[in-house]
Structure formats: C-alpha cells, structure tokens
Design a protein around this motif. Structure first.
Motif, PDB file in Angstrom:
ATOM      1  N   ARG A  48       9.898   3.535  10.237  1.00 38.50           N
ATOM      2  CA  ARG A  48       9.294   4.848  10.045  1.00 38.50           C
ATOM      3  C   ARG A  48       9.010   5.538  11.367  1.00 38.50           C
ATOM      4  O   ARG A  48       9.149   6.754  11.485  1.00 38.50           O
ATOM      5  N   ALA A 105       2.938  17.434   3.223  1.00 34.76           N
ATOM      6  CA  ALA A 105       3.470  17.769   1.900  1.00 34.76           C
ATOM      7  C   ALA A 105       2.638  17.106   0.817  1.00 34.76           C
ATOM      8  O   ALA A 105       2.441  17.659  -0.268  1.00 34.76           O
ATOM      9  N   ALA A 106       2.107  15.901   1.128  1.00 36.27           N
ATOM     10  CA  ALA A 106       1.242  15.201   0.177  1.00 36.27           C
ATOM     11  C   ALA A 106      -0.167  15.773   0.185  1.00 36.27           C
ATOM     12  O   ALA A 106      -0.865  15.736  -0.835  1.00 36.27           O
ATOM     13  N   ARG A 150       8.698  14.048  11.363  1.00 39.33           N
ATOM     14  CA  ARG A 150       9.075  13.733   9.982  1.00 39.33           C
ATOM     15  C   ARG A 150       7.869  13.198   9.203  1.00 39.33           C
ATOM     16  O   ARG A 150       7.615  13.604   8.066  1.00 39.33           O
ATOM     17  N   PHE A 151       7.126  12.288   9.840  1.00 37.40           N
ATOM     18  CA  PHE A 151       5.953  11.747   9.161  1.00 37.40           C
ATOM     19  C   PHE A 151       4.918  12.828   8.884  1.00 37.40           C
ATOM     20  O   PHE A 151       4.374  12.917   7.786  1.00 37.40           O
ATOM     21  N   GLY A 155       2.083  10.544  -1.043  1.00 37.61           N
ATOM     22  CA  GLY A 155       3.244  11.169  -0.430  1.00 37.61           C
ATOM     23  C   GLY A 155       4.511  10.400  -0.739  1.00 37.61           C
ATOM     24  O   GLY A 155       4.570   9.628  -1.700  1.00 37.61           O
ATOM     25  N   ASP A 156       5.549  10.610   0.079  1.00 38.65           N
ATOM     26  CA  ASP A 156       6.831   9.950  -0.100  1.00 38.65           C
ATOM     27  C   ASP A 156       6.718   8.504   0.373  1.00 38.65           C
ATOM     28  O   ASP A 156       6.785   8.216   1.562  1.00 38.65           O
ATOM     29  N   ARG A 157       6.508   7.633  -0.574  1.00 37.74           N
ATOM     30  CA  ARG A 157       6.390   6.198  -0.308  1.00 37.74           C
ATOM     31  C   ARG A 157       5.217   5.873   0.617  1.00 37.74           C
ATOM     32  O   ARG A 157       5.296   4.972   1.460  1.00 37.74           O
ATOM     33  N   ALA A 167       5.336  15.988   8.521  1.00 36.24           N
ATOM     34  CA  ALA A 167       5.819  16.879   7.464  1.00 36.24           C
ATOM     35  C   ALA A 167       5.631  16.237   6.096  1.00 36.24           C
ATOM     36  O   ALA A 167       5.180  16.896   5.147  1.00 36.24           O
ATOM     37  N   ASP A 168       5.964  14.944   5.978  1.00 36.14           N
ATOM     38  CA  ASP A 168       5.760  14.236   4.706  1.00 36.14           C
ATOM     39  C   ASP A 168       4.271  14.142   4.372  1.00 36.14           C
ATOM     40  O   ASP A 168       3.871  14.290   3.213  1.00 36.14           O
ATOM     41  N   PHE A 169       3.460  13.893   5.394  1.00 34.02           N
ATOM     42  CA  PHE A 169       2.030  13.733   5.168  1.00 34.02           C
ATOM     43  C   PHE A 169       1.413  15.030   4.667  1.00 34.02           C
ATOM     44  O   PHE A 169       0.645  15.045   3.698  1.00 34.02           O
ATOM     45  N   SER A 183      -2.277   8.254   1.163  1.00 31.54           N
ATOM     46  CA  SER A 183      -3.166   8.697   2.224  1.00 31.54           C
ATOM     47  C   SER A 183      -4.609   8.626   1.740  1.00 31.54           C
ATOM     48  O   SER A 183      -4.892   8.873   0.569  1.00 31.54           O
TER      49      SER A 183
END
Length: 411
Positions: free
Chosen positions: A236, A250-251, A243-244, A208-210, A246-248, A213
């Motif tokens: 974070r 997305a990955a 936010r986390f 993911g973003d930086r 959503a990023d998670f 997982s």
C-alpha cells in the motif's frame, strides 16, 4: 544485591496503577521502565469511566481534570448507501458522574501517577532500566537482572515480580506459560489530521476501499487509525500517499479539505496488530497482567481499560499476602481466575468482529455474510432501543467486569 517486595516490569498504565496502589497500601514496590520518559506518540490515550472512577477513589480526580483533555460521549459509524453518521453508542446516557471517555495524552496520565506514587516512601521508579532476564531459585522467580541505558547491570530480588511490559514482555519467553494466538486480519496505520470546528464530535468510524477508519476527536486534530489487510503495509505504501489519502477521504468525505495534510509516509506509523493470550499468567514468584498476559485488538478500543482493571484486581488480591510476606502461587492464580473470564469474553467479541465485519471488508466483501438488511436491522435495533444503545456504550466504558481498589489504597 538489591531487594524489594514487588518488582513491576513496565511503567505503562497497568504498571503505574499497580505500583501506586501497592505503595499506598504500604508495600515496598519498585517499577522498572526501560525508557527515559513517557513521550511516545500514538499510544492509547483513552481514559475510560472505570479509570476515571478509580482516580476519584484515589483522590486524584481534581488533578486529573486539570490535564488538557477532550471528552468523548458518542460512538458514530456510517450506515447505509449515503454513509450518514449514526450514533450506535451513547456513553453520555450512562448513569453516574463519569459518563464520558477522557482523551488525555498517555504521558500526562503516567506523569500524574508517578508524581502521586512518588509521595509514598515505599515506591521507587527506575527509568532507563530494562529487565533482561529472570532470577530463579528452585523453580521460583525471585527477581530480575536488569540493564540501564548507560550499560550498567545489576540484580533486583523480589518476593513477587509482575510483568506489565506489554506484548513483547520478557515473561513471554517462558515456554511453560504457553501462548495462544488468534487470527488477526489487519494491521493499523496511525496518523493525525487537522480538525475543524464544524466536524463531528466523539469517536467516528468510516469504511473505505479495503480498510476501516477510526477517528478520535482530540480537539484541534483527529487521531486517525486506518485498519488495512494484514501484511499489506509495503504494497500500500508503494501505491503512494496521494492514493491512500484519496481513498481515505472518499470513505470520510467531510475530510476532503485535508487531502494533503500528511507530508510523507513518515507521518504514518504502522502497528502490527495481534490478538493472543497466555494460557497461564503465572508461575511461582511471577504474575503477568495487561498486554503481557493478553494482547488485544484495537477493535472496541478497550485494551488500556482491560489492563488497568487487571492492575486493580491484582492489587486487591496481593496487598495482604505481600505485606504479610506470604505471597504464593495461590495468590497469583486467583488474579488470573478473576480476570480471565473478562479477557476471554472481550477477545471472543473481537474475534467475532474480525470474522464478520473486519475481514470481509478488508477483503472487498460485504460484512455480515453479504446480508446488508441484517446489518441494517441490527443497527436500527441499537439506535431505537435506549437499552440496546447503552450496551455497547457500557461495555466500552467499563468492560465486562468492574474492579474495586483495595481499601488500604483509597484516600
């Protein structure tokens, strides 16, 4: 004053395996565990083929098979722009009966080992008992001082003390053992998400973003780890749980329907990741094994396997001298000589993964020095070559060196 032949500090997998093997061989052994039970979540729950084979040697395979468990046979990672899952390690293709990793709550495994060890008259387990300092005479460790949960204190003398009490081990306060630490670019968040019937199986990775997982198939839920940049936990968390998630997702887009499964940050536990090892695992009367001797990165997920194999090797080298009353520096030194090359090899691979893959991704840079074609070629080689496909699977399943228990412990 109380006495035992071998005092084992710590009732984790390494300590309980060592205690069982020694007791089966007729060695008087006392295990000190500071907690009152083994019920702690987000411990390593992987039981590797090498440990499964050990349980079989000890006549415990059938009892272990009755424990609730999930079997993992594949390692999958997202490859390419579409992030499609590709199998890079097929444990199921390995030869032998135990060609899978059993995902079992660690407390179930430990309770099984405790129950079996308790059948031996030479075995003693003391829960709620923490070693607080070492007893020393003429430069030799001769046992420990301890404190119980209700505040009582005492001393336990031992011919040999074995530290299996993790990376916060009491033995690590001894400056003469020396601690060598290596750069570790990440920490880890642990949490759970529901698992659906149509989800992938086995061990599944994502980027993911930086963060990385890792998803561990536990049947009705995923045990999830997100590797985040070292020291970024507070920042974070301040950005918000939504936010986390959503990023998670997305990955790992196939988890998008579980976006709000986490109720609060209380459901996300932080692990301060370390990678280090003692230069010396021993001094007269003392031996360190497992995380007490070498804290491992979660990369490759083999820390527990390494610790259990340490315990098996230690039992094999120490049973005779402990029974004969002759255990000395030479005996504990042999354990480190046996296990150090495997530890160094494993940590070298983890350091390579940190430098070439983990740190770049967590810093927002492409892995492998920005050469995606190089990574793609490596992946194609692994996935198309049966021999190369078995290499990461074998390493994950057995480690670099397999250990055999002492004959006197096998039934």
């Amino acid at each position: 004053m109380e006495r035992t032949t071998c005092c084992v500090m710590g009732g984790g997998p390494a300590g309980m395996v060592l205690g069982l093997l020694l007791a089966r061989a007729g060695v008087d052994v006392t295990v000190l565990e500071k907690h009152g039970d083994f019920l702690r979540d987000f411990r390593g729950d992987t039981v590797h083929p090498s440990t499964l084979a050990l349980l079989d040697d000890l006549g415990l395979a059938e009892r272990f098979a009755r424990l609730p468990q999930r079997r993992v046979t594949t390692i999958q990672v997202p490859i390419g722009p579409d992030r499609s899952l590709v199998t890079v390690g097929n444990i199921g293709a390995l030869r032998g009966t135990y060609n899978y990793i059993a995902m079992v709550p660690q407390w179930d495994l430990l309770n099984l080992l405790v129950d079996e060890a308790g059948r031996e008259p030479s075995f003693t387990l003391r829960m709620n008992t923490e070693a607080t300092s070492f007893l020393k005479e003429r430069g030799r460790v001769t046992g420990v001082r301890y404190r119980t949960a209700d505040g009582r204190t005492g001393e336990l003398r031992a011919a040999l003390t074995v530290a299996c009490d993790g990376r916060g081990s009491l033995a690590r306060t001894l400056p003469e053992l020396g601690l060598e630490s290596f750069n570790c670019p990440m920490d880890a968040w642990w949490f759970r998400l529901p698992r659906r019937q149509h989800d992938p199986r086995g061990l599944v990775g994502g980027v993911g973003d930086r963060f990385f997982s890792v998803l561990i198939d536990r049947g009705d839920y995923w045990q999830c780890a997100a590797l985040i940049p070292k020291g970024s936990d507070a920042r974070r968390r301040a950005a918000g749980l939504d936010r986390f998630m959503a990023d998670f997702t997305a990955a790992v887009p196939w988890l998008a329907d579980r976006l709000h499964a986490l109720g609060s940050w209380e459901d996300v536990k932080l692990l301060d990741v370390r990678l280090d090892r003692l230069r010396r695992w021993h001094r007269p009367g003392l031996l360190c094994i497992g995380d007490a001797a070498h804290a491992m990165s979660p990369v490759f997920g083999i820390g527990i396997n390494l610790a259990v194999q340490d315990a098996v090797a230690a039992a094999r080298y120490l049973v005779g001298p402990l029974r004969d009353g002759t255990v000395g520096l030479r005996d504990v030194r042999r354990v480190q000589q046996r296990r150090l090359p495997t530890t160094v090899a494993t940590q070298t691979m983890q350091r390579f993964a940190h430098a070439r893959v983990v740190e770049p991704v967590l810093s927002g840079r492409p892995p492998f020095g920005g050469h995606p074609k190089r990574a793609q070629r490596l992946t194609e080689l692994i996935t198309t070559s049966p021999w190369l496909n078995r290499m990461p699977a074998y390493f994950l399943a057995y480690g670099a060196l397999r250990e055999r228990p002492p004959t006197a412990s096998v039934r």
